[in-house]
Design a protein around this motif. Structure first.
Motif, short mmCIF file in Angstrom:
data_model
loop_
_atom_site.label_atom_id
_atom_site.label_comp_id
_atom_site.label_asym_id
_atom_site.label_seq_id
_atom_site.Cartn_x
_atom_site.Cartn_y
_atom_site.Cartn_z
N ILE A 51 2.26 9.81 -21.78
CA ILE A 51 2.04 8.68 -22.69
C ILE A 51 2.10 7.37 -21.90
O ILE A 51 1.28 6.47 -22.08
N MET A 52 3.09 7.29 -21.00
CA MET A 52 3.22 6.06 -20.20
C MET A 52 2.06 5.90 -19.23
O MET A 52 1.57 4.80 -19.00
N THR A 53 1.60 7.03 -18.69
CA THR A 53 0.43 6.98 -17.81
C THR A 53 -0.78 6.47 -18.59
O THR A 53 -1.54 5.63 -18.10
N TRP A 54 -0.95 6.97 -19.81
CA TRP A 54 -2.07 6.55 -20.67
C TRP A 54 -2.04 5.03 -20.88
O TRP A 54 -3.06 4.36 -20.73
N ALA A 55 -0.85 4.50 -21.24
CA ALA A 55 -0.74 3.08 -21.52
C ALA A 55 -1.16 2.26 -20.30
O ALA A 55 -1.84 1.24 -20.42
N ASN A 56 -0.75 2.72 -19.11
CA ASN A 56 -1.09 1.97 -17.90
C ASN A 56 -2.54 2.17 -17.48
O ASN A 56 -3.14 1.28 -16.88
N LEU A 57 -3.12 3.35 -17.79
CA LEU A 57 -4.54 3.56 -17.51
C LEU A 57 -5.37 2.56 -18.31
O LEU A 57 -6.39 2.06 -17.82
N CYS A 58 -4.94 2.28 -19.53
CA CYS A 58 -5.69 1.36 -20.38
C CYS A 58 -5.73 -0.05 -19.79
O CYS A 58 -6.72 -0.74 -19.94
N TYR A 77 -0.50 6.39 -9.95
CA TYR A 77 -0.99 5.99 -8.63
C TYR A 77 -1.77 7.11 -7.95
O TYR A 77 -2.75 6.85 -7.25
N ASP A 78 -1.35 8.37 -8.19
CA ASP A 78 -2.01 9.49 -7.51
C ASP A 78 -3.21 10.00 -8.29
O ASP A 78 -4.03 10.73 -7.75
N SER A 123 0.84 -1.21 0.00
CA SER A 123 0.00 0.00 0.00
C SER A 123 0.87 1.26 0.00
O SER A 123 2.01 1.23 0.44
N PRO A 124 0.30 2.39 -0.47
CA PRO A 124 1.07 3.64 -0.50
C PRO A 124 1.54 4.04 0.90
O PRO A 124 0.84 3.85 1.88
N CYS A 125 2.75 4.58 0.96
CA CYS A 125 3.32 4.93 2.26
C CYS A 125 4.41 5.96 2.04
O CYS A 125 5.16 5.89 1.07
#
Lengths: 175, 441
Positions: free
Chosen positions: B162-169, B140-141, A115-117
């Motif tokens: 772009i990397m965030t987009w790929a992981n959102l998918c 994550y945020d 978990s985030p920490c």
């Protein structure tokens, strides 16, 4: 031997196991000869056409020779991976090979504390200079969402990450 | 891995292409040709997605709204899509055996780039320490709040988003899936070279130019890693290429608009993008003085609007977050720096001719320029390209002389990456100068 780790990503590209420098110097010398001969011979009217054709063939030969060298390096890399049954690899195995010094630690911590920490890295490494700095930055990447990189201080930390710290357990008291 | 996972990975690649295709149709007001779509659809689409993510992060809205925005844009684009087809000729019809051979070689390089991207997870210093870390934090945020606390916060966010987009998918963090985005850009880059060189030198020479691009080891390596330098090469070649096409052939406003859009996107890729905008303006200035190409007020307003719309959001975002404009280059005006001029020039020459990163393209360009000096002095497109090369080199020489960043810039690791940004110039000059030779035709 074929290098199984990633190829160059910044400079001095190798063509597999072949050092390209002698080939490139040879290519440059060939191009210089072509330029000099073309300048000299194109002044003679009956030689102009044939000179142009031979110059172009010379340039093409040098370019394709290096292209084939590059392609053969890629082919031998693939052949090596095929022969060793390694055309694909798992992410953890790849990172273990590349960054075994700290990736395994990060993986273990991520499994135990998923978990985030907000964390604080406690280490004997000097993270203000290399190689400690790069290790710290990469470790920070692998550990996230356990965050040791952003505005991390002992005061606001929720967990402590001991890494390459001698006597790490000595400072911890039982509650 | 389930089929659903692979479907999501496919979606992360196909959605930007589809969205870009619709945007391209709107810009050129016609159905794009296959080659133009291959050249520009993915970069336009993924840039639109990163703009959406930037705006969502800025307004603290969840990143998952991006799918709704894309859905709405897709529906609107599909309903109002242009049906007019300007390009009746099929580009791959009647390839000669020689052209087929060149195309096959290019395909081999593309396959190798995809294998590299799928084999290695994210690696290399900048990728892990900067780009992927930012992307992981954003993912994550679901926010851009922490950006000011991350190192190199002033760096533009194109690659991390772009990397965030790929992981959102795929709805989880993967160190491997985002890698697949970068060979797609490589394909676009080859498509762009084929498209522009086909206008400047014909199909056969365009294929040779495309092969020469692939046959440069450093370009091939960057085709499979999340570095910003190949993006910068794409942006610079698109901005200048479409400008030259507009000057030479089209006169219709679409290529000019595309050139301005890409020049604007360049400021969201690397900090150098802003300096390269000056090179673009220099080329525009040359064209306006030396040709009769019409700059109608409507053209100018449309192009400037496109530039501002693409370049402004990230700058305004940085301003609003108190992020420094450029943390890397601090002005340092000491006279002792003048002694660095010969050192810098020597390193530039070494990088061009002896580094092993570029096949022998720089040397071929130099040799052909000497052999065809008359043409160099006659052809406008060569003058524009040579002038742009001079300006690109001057930008970096001035950065060495006027800032405290000389050590970084002249380090071989950095210098080779800088030279990727304008690598299209020696390639295009060589092809244009050689195009009339009879060896191949």
């Amino acid at each position: 031997m074929i290098n199984a780790t990633p190829q160059c990503y910044f400079n001095g590209c190798t063509y597999g196991a072949v050092n390209p420098q002698p080939w490139i110097v040879l290519g440059l010398m060939g191009l210089a000869v072509i330029v000099v001969l073309t300048r000299k011979l194109s002044a003679i009217p009956e030689m102009a056409k044939i000179t142009e054709k031979w110059a172009l063939m010379g340039i093409a030969t040098i370019f394709f020779a290096l292209t084939l060298l590059q392609l053969s390096a890629y082919a031998s890399t693939l052949a090596w991976h095929c022969a060793h049954g390694k055309l694909t690899q798992k992410t953890t195995a790849a990172y273990h090979d590349l960054y075994h010094g700290f990736f395994d630690t990060a993986l273990r911590i991520s499994h135990e504390h998923p978990s985030p920490c907000k964390g604080k890295l406690v280490t004997d490494m000097d993270i203000s200079r290399e190689p400690g700095n790069t290790t710290f930055l990469f470790l920070g990447y692998f550990l996230y969402p356990v965050d040791i990189r952003i505005n991390s201080t002992t005061k606001n930390s929720e967990c402590l990450i001991f890494f390459r710290k001698t006597g790490a357990l000595d400072g911890i008291k039982d509650p | 891995m389930s089929i659903l996972f692979y479907a999501r990975v496919f979606l992360s690649l196909a959605v930007p292409c589809g969205l870009g295709y619709l945007i391209l149709g709107k810009v050129i007001k016609a159905r794009p040709s296959i080659l133009l779509a291959a050249a520009t659809a993915y970069p336009l689409g993924i840039s639109a997605i990163t703009f959406c993510l930037l705006l969502l992060g800025w307004t603290h809205a969840s990143f998952f709204y991006v799918f709704i925005l894309i859905g709405l844009a897709g529906c609107y684009g599909a309903i109002t899509a242009e049906r007019r087809d300007l390009h009746s000729k099929k580009i791959f019809s009647r390839l000669t055996p020689w052209e087929s051979f060149l195309l096959a070689l290019i395909c081999l390089f593309i396959l190798y780039a995809f294998w590299q991207a799928s084999y290695y997870p994210i690696y290399a210093y900048d990728a892990l320490a900067v780009e992927a870390f930012k992307a992981k934090v954003f993912f994550y945020d679901q926010d851009l709040n922490k950006l000011p606390g991350i190192i190199h916060s002033s760096f533009p966010l194109q690659i991390p988003l772009i990397m965030t987009w790929a992981n959102l998918c795929i709805t989880r963090w993967s160190d491997r899936v985002p890698q697949m985005q970068f060979p797609l850009l490589f394909i676009s880059l080859i498509g762009l070279h084929l498209y522009i060189l086909r206008h400047l030198a014909g199909r056969t020479w365009a294929l040779i130019g495309g092969l020469a691009l692939c046959a440069s080891p450093l370009v091939m390596t960057h085709a499979a890693i999340p570095y910003r330098d190949l993006w910068m090469l794409y942006i610079n070649s698109a901005a200048l290429g479409f400008l030259i096409i507009w000057m030479k052939h089209d006169k219709a406003p679409a290529p000019l608009l595309l050139a301005f859009i890409f020049a604007g996107i360049g400021t969201c890729v690397k900090l150098e993008g802003l300096a390269y905008l000056l090179v673009f303006i220099g080329a525009l200035q040359y064209i306006s003085r030396n040709t009769t190409t019409p700059f109608t007020p409507r053209n100018v307003v449309n192009a400037l609007t496109a530039l501002i719309l693409t370049a402004a959001p990230f700058m305004l975002f940085k301003l609003s977050q108190g992020i420094p404009f450029n943390e890397k280059a601090v002005i340092d005006l000491s006279m002792s720096k003048l002694s660095l001029i010969p050192v810098a020039l020597q390193k530039f020459v070494h990088e061009m001719f002896l580094s092993g990163n570029w096949n022998v393209i720089w040397a071929i360009c130099a040799a052909v320029s000497i052999m065809e000096w008359k043409k160099v002095m006659q052809l406008r497109e060569i003058k524009i390209l040579a002038g742009a090369l001079g300006l690109y080199l001057s930008v970096h020489l001035l950065t060495v002389l006027l800032t405290n960043n000389a050590h970084d810039l002249l380090h071989p690791d950095t210098l080779s990456r800088i030279f990727i940004h304008f690598y299209f110039i020696p390639l295009w000059i060589s092809v244009v100068l050689l195009k009339d030779k009879r060896f191949i035709a």
